[in-house]
Design an enzyme around this catalytic site. Structure first.
Site, PDB file in Angstrom:
ATOM      1  N   GLY A 136     -60.502 -63.113 -20.648  1.00  0.00           N
ATOM      2  CA  GLY A 136     -61.718 -62.810 -19.913  1.00  0.00           C
ATOM      3  C   GLY A 136     -62.853 -62.314 -20.783  1.00  0.00           C
ATOM      4  N   HIS A 137     -64.048 -62.367 -20.254  1.00  0.00           N
ATOM      5  CA  HIS A 137     -65.228 -61.801 -20.896  1.00  0.00           C
ATOM      6  C   HIS A 137     -66.360 -61.735 -19.872  1.00  0.00           C
ATOM      7  CE1 HIS A 137     -65.874 -66.193 -21.672  1.00  0.00           C
ATOM      8  NE2 HIS A 137     -67.093 -65.883 -21.307  1.00  0.00           N
ATOM      9  N   ALA A 138     -67.424 -61.028 -20.269  1.00  0.00           N
ATOM     10  CA  ALA A 138     -68.641 -60.999 -19.452  1.00  0.00           C
ATOM     11  C   ALA A 138     -69.817 -61.315 -20.364  1.00  0.00           C
ATOM     12  CB  ALA A 138     -68.824 -59.624 -18.812  1.00  0.00           C
ATOM     13  N   ARG A 177     -65.173 -62.425 -16.019  1.00  0.00           N
ATOM     14  CA  ARG A 177     -64.530 -63.632 -15.481  1.00  0.00           C
ATOM     15  C   ARG A 177     -63.291 -63.978 -16.292  1.00  0.00           C
ATOM     16  NH1 ARG A 177     -67.097 -68.659 -18.367  1.00  0.00           N
ATOM     17  NH2 ARG A 177     -65.014 -68.457 -19.194  1.00  0.00           N
ATOM     18  N   ILE A 217     -69.316 -59.594 -23.870  1.00  0.00           N
ATOM     19  CA  ILE A 217     -68.540 -58.350 -23.832  1.00  0.00           C
ATOM     20  C   ILE A 217     -67.089 -58.779 -23.634  1.00  0.00           C
ATOM     21  CG2 ILE A 217     -68.142 -56.157 -22.639  1.00  0.00           C
ATOM     22  CD1 ILE A 217     -71.052 -56.269 -21.714  1.00  0.00           C
TER      23      ILE A 217
END
Lengths: 146, 146
Positions: free
Chosen positions: B57-59, B104, B129
């Site tokens: 995941g990451h943002a 996500r 992030i």
């Protein structure tokens, strides 16, 4: 990139992108103006195409595009009004860059294939030439005037 | 579209595109600034993902994106630092529009699936992030300041 009048088959370039292969899968990225020489204004994709099917041909007056077999495979017939060439696309990390003034047909889709297209313009019906004889006449006339 | 600080799960919109269903197959098109509220600067796609696999995941701080299941299906876990939601994407004519500031994760890929992403920015590592606790702290701090 050459314009409608001067584009030829040899100006259609096969580009190999990085596939960033990892155990969890591959990722390929195409950045506007970096891997391809235009800004991406439109993305479209063909899917649920019956195996062996073909899509009708056309040419563009101004639009440039990159065509990718996102899944499966198909054949691309490229024609500049003088010569034609058939290419099979079958790898998600390869694309064909097509300048304006090239007649293109898509044939021999494998079942489950996806044709992904990145285009330099939004949809404009006036940019399409859908009659092959008309296309050929324009290319030959423009060439003989030059 | 809301920015990093103010985006919430309910700002992630499912968009249904036209599938232009014909006997020779379907075609879906996404035009920059028309079906989606940003210019497409980058297109990337995930493929050859082993069935059942997940992607880390990451943002994003600024980047907006549209995520499409071009083939097959997968689950998308969306998290705004307060709430999370799981959505299964399985239709090539549907996409999830994600504003900045949403964590996500992609999970449960079906074999042979393709995840197609249209993004509002070219690749910039500073925009990511990658640590969930860091993400959650930023969202909660910004929210309490407002």
């Amino acid at each position: 990139m050459k314009d409608f009048n001067y584009s030829r088959i040899e100006d259609c370039k096969l580009i190999s992108f990085d596939k960033n292969h990892r155990i969890k899968g591959n990722i390929t990225a195409v950045n506007s103006g970096e891997e391809i020489p235009f800004e991406i204004k439109r993305v479209y994709y063909l899917y649920d195409i019956p195996g062996g099917e073909a899509r009708g041909g056309h040419a563009h007056k101004n639009l440039k595009q990159l065509i990718i077999a996102g899944s499966g495979s198909f054949e691309l017939i490229l024609d500049d009004g003088f010569n034609s060439k058939k290419i099979r696309l079958s790898q998600p990390y390869e694309g064909i860059l097509i300048p304006p003034g090239i007649w293109r047909e898509l044939t021999s889709f494998s079942s489950g294939s996806i044709c992904l297209v990145l285009a330099s313009e939004i949809y404009l019906e006036e940019d399409y030439i859908r009659d092959y004889e008309n296309f050929k006449n324009k290319k030959r006339k423009n060439s003989s005037n030059s």
